[in-house]
Structures are given as structure tokens and as C-alpha cells.
Design a protein around this motif. Sequence first.
Motif, short mmCIF file in Angstrom:
data_model
loop_
_atom_site.label_atom_id
_atom_site.label_comp_id
_atom_site.label_asym_id
_atom_site.label_seq_id
_atom_site.Cartn_x
_atom_site.Cartn_y
_atom_site.Cartn_z
N SER A 41 -5.11 13.71 -5.48
CA SER A 41 -5.45 13.39 -4.09
C SER A 41 -4.63 12.22 -3.59
O SER A 41 -4.12 12.24 -2.46
CB SER A 41 -6.94 13.09 -3.96
OG SER A 41 -7.70 14.21 -4.32
N ALA A 42 -4.50 11.18 -4.41
CA ALA A 42 -3.70 10.02 -4.03
C ALA A 42 -2.24 10.42 -3.82
O ALA A 42 -1.59 9.96 -2.87
CB ALA A 42 -3.81 8.92 -5.09
N ALA A 43 -1.73 11.28 -4.68
CA ALA A 43 -0.35 11.76 -4.52
C ALA A 43 -0.19 12.54 -3.22
O ALA A 43 0.84 12.41 -2.54
CB ALA A 43 0.04 12.63 -5.72
N LEU A 45 -2.00 12.12 -0.42
CA LEU A 45 -2.02 11.14 0.67
C LEU A 45 -0.69 10.41 0.78
O LEU A 45 -0.17 10.19 1.88
CB LEU A 45 -3.17 10.15 0.47
CG LEU A 45 -4.57 10.71 0.67
CD1 LEU A 45 -5.62 9.71 0.20
CD2 LEU A 45 -4.79 11.08 2.13
N LYS A 46 -0.14 10.04 -0.36
CA LYS A 46 1.15 9.34 -0.39
C LYS A 46 2.26 10.22 0.17
O LYS A 46 3.07 9.78 0.98
CB LYS A 46 1.47 8.91 -1.82
CG LYS A 46 2.69 8.06 -1.98
CD LYS A 46 2.83 7.64 -3.44
CE LYS A 46 4.06 6.81 -3.68
NZ LYS A 46 4.21 6.44 -5.10
N ALA A 47 2.28 11.48 -0.23
CA ALA A 47 3.29 12.42 0.26
C ALA A 47 3.16 12.62 1.76
O ALA A 47 4.16 12.67 2.49
CB ALA A 47 3.18 13.75 -0.48
N TYR A 49 1.85 10.54 3.94
CA TYR A 49 2.22 9.31 4.65
C TYR A 49 3.74 9.15 4.68
O TYR A 49 4.30 8.78 5.71
CB TYR A 49 1.56 8.09 4.00
CG TYR A 49 1.72 6.85 4.85
CD1 TYR A 49 0.86 6.61 5.91
CD2 TYR A 49 2.75 5.95 4.61
CE1 TYR A 49 1.01 5.50 6.70
CE2 TYR A 49 2.91 4.82 5.41
CZ TYR A 49 2.04 4.60 6.45
OH TYR A 49 2.20 3.50 7.25
N ARG A 50 4.39 9.43 3.58
CA ARG A 50 5.85 9.30 3.52
C ARG A 50 6.58 10.36 4.32
O ARG A 50 7.60 10.09 4.93
CB ARG A 50 6.32 9.35 2.07
CG ARG A 50 6.07 8.10 1.30
CD ARG A 50 6.70 8.20 -0.07
NE ARG A 50 6.62 6.93 -0.76
CZ ARG A 50 6.95 6.76 -2.02
NH1 ARG A 50 7.38 7.78 -2.73
NH2 ARG A 50 6.85 5.58 -2.58
N ARG A 56 1.20 9.60 9.79
CA ARG A 56 1.29 8.14 9.96
C ARG A 56 0.71 7.71 11.31
O ARG A 56 0.02 6.69 11.41
CB ARG A 56 2.73 7.68 9.83
CG ARG A 56 3.28 7.77 8.42
CD ARG A 56 4.63 7.09 8.28
NE ARG A 56 5.67 7.64 9.13
CZ ARG A 56 6.43 8.68 8.80
NH1 ARG A 56 6.26 9.29 7.63
NH2 ARG A 56 7.37 9.12 9.61
#
Length: 142
Positions: A41-43, A45-47, A49-50, A56
Motif C-alpha cells: 500500500s505504501a509503495a 501511494l508513493k508511486a 504521488y511520484r 499530488r
Amino acid sequence: MSSKSARVMSDDAASVDVPVGGAVMKGRSGLARIWYAAGYSAAGLKAAYRGEAAFRQLVLLNLLLIPLAFLLDVSRVERAVLVAVVFLGLIVELLNSAIEATVDRISFELHPLAKQAKDMGSAAQLLALCLIGLVWAVILIP
């Protein structure tokens, strides 16, 4: 056994190959499963956002509207609804981005079904944004 799988003992004492890296989490249970799921899940969200400008922008909107919801003189239920709808906008954007990534992974070829899938994801996001505006307006406008 391939290099991307691990041998795991099943309940009936037979060993099975379980893909490593999250493709299938059947070999994990309890806290390990939760830990790995949280990491995926964190990965995600990171993907998002990036790689997604719209995500964003919605994060920025959340950073503005959520504190505002706690500053407004509204009931607890109204505050919860104000916060929930802006989170819903983020959720729909994640799903929309996942649809787009999946369609693009399959093919960049222009196809009516690919366009339809992407357009429907975009429409879902539009409706979520309309819902945010509508809910905030109904609660804040006397």
C-alpha cells in the motif's frame, strides 16, 4: 522451484511454491501478511504521488480541506463527512490511475475499449470531485 518463488509447507503437510514479491500472499498469514500488505500500500501511494500530478493536487487539496474541516463550527458528523469526501477523492484517483496503468500495460494501441475504460475512470473522478464540492457547499452554505 523458480528463483521467484519460495517453498512453503501447507496445512496438509504438502509443500507448494508461492511466488515471492507480493503476487500471491497465500504463503503468509497473521502479522506478516498485514506487514507486507502495508508495504504494498505504501509503495502504491508513493508511486501515485511520484507519477500522477492529479494525485499530488488532491493531496494538496486534502492538506488544505482537512484542517479547515476541524476549524469550522460544524457538528462532529458534518466534520466526518467533510473529511470522508476528500479522502474519497484520493481513493477514486488511485483507482483511476490503476485503471490507466493497467490499460497502458496491456497496450498503447488505440482501442475503443481502452478509451472507454480510461474515460470511465476519469468520469468517476469527476463525479468524486463534484461530490466534494456538493457536500462542502451543502454543509457550509446556510
